[in-house]
Motif scaffolding. Structure first.
Motif, PDB file in Angstrom:
ATOM      1  N   ILE A  74       0.833  -1.204   0.000  1.00  0.00           N
ATOM      2  CA  ILE A  74       0.000   0.000   0.000  1.00  0.00           C
ATOM      3  C   ILE A  74       0.871   1.259   0.000  1.00  0.00           C
ATOM      4  CG2 ILE A  74      -1.637   1.347   1.367  1.00  0.00           C
ATOM      5  CD1 ILE A  74      -2.859  -1.312   2.291  1.00  0.00           C
ATOM      6  N   ILE A  75       1.923   1.245   0.798  1.00  0.00           N
ATOM      7  CA  ILE A  75       2.825   2.403   0.848  1.00  0.00           C
ATOM      8  C   ILE A  75       3.468   2.642  -0.513  1.00  0.00           C
ATOM      9  CG2 ILE A  75       4.959   3.289   1.841  1.00  0.00           C
ATOM     10  CD1 ILE A  75       4.215   1.844   4.434  1.00  0.00           C
ATOM     11  N   LEU A  76       3.933   1.575  -1.153  1.00  0.00           N
ATOM     12  CA  LEU A  76       4.554   1.706  -2.477  1.00  0.00           C
ATOM     13  C   LEU A  76       3.543   2.196  -3.509  1.00  0.00           C
ATOM     14  CD1 LEU A  76       6.784  -1.510  -2.564  1.00  0.00           C
ATOM     15  CD2 LEU A  76       7.525   0.863  -2.206  1.00  0.00           C
ATOM     16  N   ALA A  77       2.295   1.706  -3.406  1.00  0.00           N
ATOM     17  CA  ALA A  77       1.266   2.137  -4.349  1.00  0.00           C
ATOM     18  C   ALA A  77       0.965   3.623  -4.191  1.00  0.00           C
ATOM     19  CB  ALA A  77      -0.006   1.305  -4.146  1.00  0.00           C
ATOM     20  N   VAL A  78       0.912   4.088  -2.935  1.00  0.00           N
ATOM     21  CA  VAL A  78       0.661   5.509  -2.688  1.00  0.00           C
ATOM     22  C   VAL A  78       1.819   6.351  -3.218  1.00  0.00           C
ATOM     23  CG1 VAL A  78       0.405   7.248  -0.873  1.00  0.00           C
ATOM     24  CG2 VAL A  78      -0.842   5.089  -0.712  1.00  0.00           C
ATOM     25  N   TYR A  86      -1.480  11.962  -8.955  1.00  0.00           N
ATOM     26  CA  TYR A  86      -2.516  12.755  -8.272  1.00  0.00           C
ATOM     27  C   TYR A  86      -2.138  14.232  -8.224  1.00  0.00           C
ATOM     28  CZ  TYR A  86      -4.169  15.187  -4.124  1.00  0.00           C
ATOM     29  OH  TYR A  86      -4.624  16.153  -3.255  1.00  0.00           O
ATOM     30  N   TRP A  87      -0.890  14.517  -7.901  1.00  0.00           N
ATOM     31  CA  TRP A  87      -0.457  15.917  -7.775  1.00  0.00           C
ATOM     32  C   TRP A  87      -0.492  16.625  -9.128  1.00  0.00           C
ATOM     33  CZ3 TRP A  87      -0.467  18.450  -3.519  1.00  0.00           C
ATOM     34  CH2 TRP A  87       0.151  19.707  -3.446  1.00  0.00           C
ATOM     35  N   MET A  88      -0.169  15.916 -10.200  1.00  0.00           N
ATOM     36  CA  MET A  88      -0.238  16.497 -11.536  1.00  0.00           C
ATOM     37  C   MET A  88      -1.682  16.871 -11.884  1.00  0.00           C
ATOM     38  SD  MET A  88       0.823  14.705 -15.150  1.00  0.00           S
ATOM     39  CE  MET A  88      -0.445  13.428 -14.978  1.00  0.00           C
TER      40      MET A  88
END
Length: 281
Positions: free
Chosen positions: A17-21, A28-30
């Motif tokens: 999950i951490i790697l996916a985030v 997401y930021w783009m």
């Protein structure tokens, strides 16, 4: 033992999950920044959700004066031409290498491997001179030729593995049942190779769509830029010394849209090909 295994799975899930985030956060930021005005993007306080955002950045990018439309048409044309030719040539080459024994077969396979070992930058000058000699600089045809030559070797090598993994006995059994060789291939072998063709097509598509170095050498005119070249120029500072990051992010999102659409189409084709191959076999 069960407790240790359960703990291990939980730790693995948390790490995944951490790697996916971490992987998804730049995307997401783009997208988030593409809806924000310049004042919020450059603010020291980050804006996590673009409440009150607008489509102004997208409207600015899609304005005819930016050259986005022309760059999109060139990229789509080059990618489509290179992808179709590459898949056809690589597929026929993989069939020849895997299904037939002919003189020079091993030398051909070795040549394919050696071509992959050559650094692309080492061939820029030769490729430039060749395309210039054909008067194809700043043209879709010239860039497509180089892209096909760039992508075919590895695509052929990928497809060779898929073709070799399908037993020739399946075709022979179909021929015994009355099919011609062509019918046996199209009804039995081809559906089983569909996932391999899709996987190879995805590789070829991404290589051509995202390629920057060769395009910067062969497409020097502003009117013949591909999307990566256009995005590089679009992200340069304006005459007032400021980079319009909102517009840059909006342009990046628009460049990624064809890739997303392609993957959505490919995913369906891959599933249907695997199911069809299982039924035919």
């Amino acid at each position: 033992m069960k407790t240790k295994a359960s703990t291990g799975r939980r730790v693995g899930a948390v790490v995944a999950i951490i790697l996916a985030v971490m992987w998804a956060f730049p995307v997401y930021w783009m997208i988030n920044s593409s809806f924000l005005p310049a004042s919020k993007i450059t603010s020291l306080t980050p804006t996590w959700v673009p409440f009150g955002g607008s489509w102004d950045n997208y409207k600015a990018v899609l304005d005819g004066s930016t050259g986005f439309g022309a760059a999109m048409r060139i990229s789509l044309s080059v990618t489509a031409i290179a992808l179709v030719i590459c898949i056809v040539v690589a597929f026929l080459g993989a069939l020849a290498v895997s299904r037939f024994r002919f003189k020079g077969r091993k030398s051909f396979v070795l040549a394919v491997i050696l071509v992959q070992m050559l650094p692309a930058e080492a061939m820029f000058i030769a490729q430039y001179k060749m395309i210039a000699g054909l008067n194809l600089l700043n043209t879709i045809a010239g860039l497509s030729i180089i892209y096909v030559a760039m992508v075919v070797p590895f695509t052929l090598w990928m497809l060779r593995g898929f073709v070799a993994g399908v037993p020739a006995d399946l075709e022979e059994a179909a021929m015994i049942d009355g099919c011609t060789r062509f019918q046996a291939f199209m009804r039995i072998t081809f559906p089983l190779l569909a996932p391999g063709l899709v996987a190879s097509g995805v590789y070829a598509f991404l290589q051509v769509w995202n390629e920057f170095a060769l395009a910067s050498v062969l497409m020097t005119s502003e009117s013949s830029e591909t999307l990566p070249l256009w995005l590089r120029g679009f992200s340069e500072p304006t005459q007032f010394g400021a980079v319009q990051w909102g517009q840059v992010m909006a342009g990046s999102v628009l460049v990624a849209v064809p890739v997303i659409v392609f993957f959505m189409i490919v995913q369906n084709r891959m599933t249907s090909g695997m199911v069809g191959g299982a039924v035919k076999g």
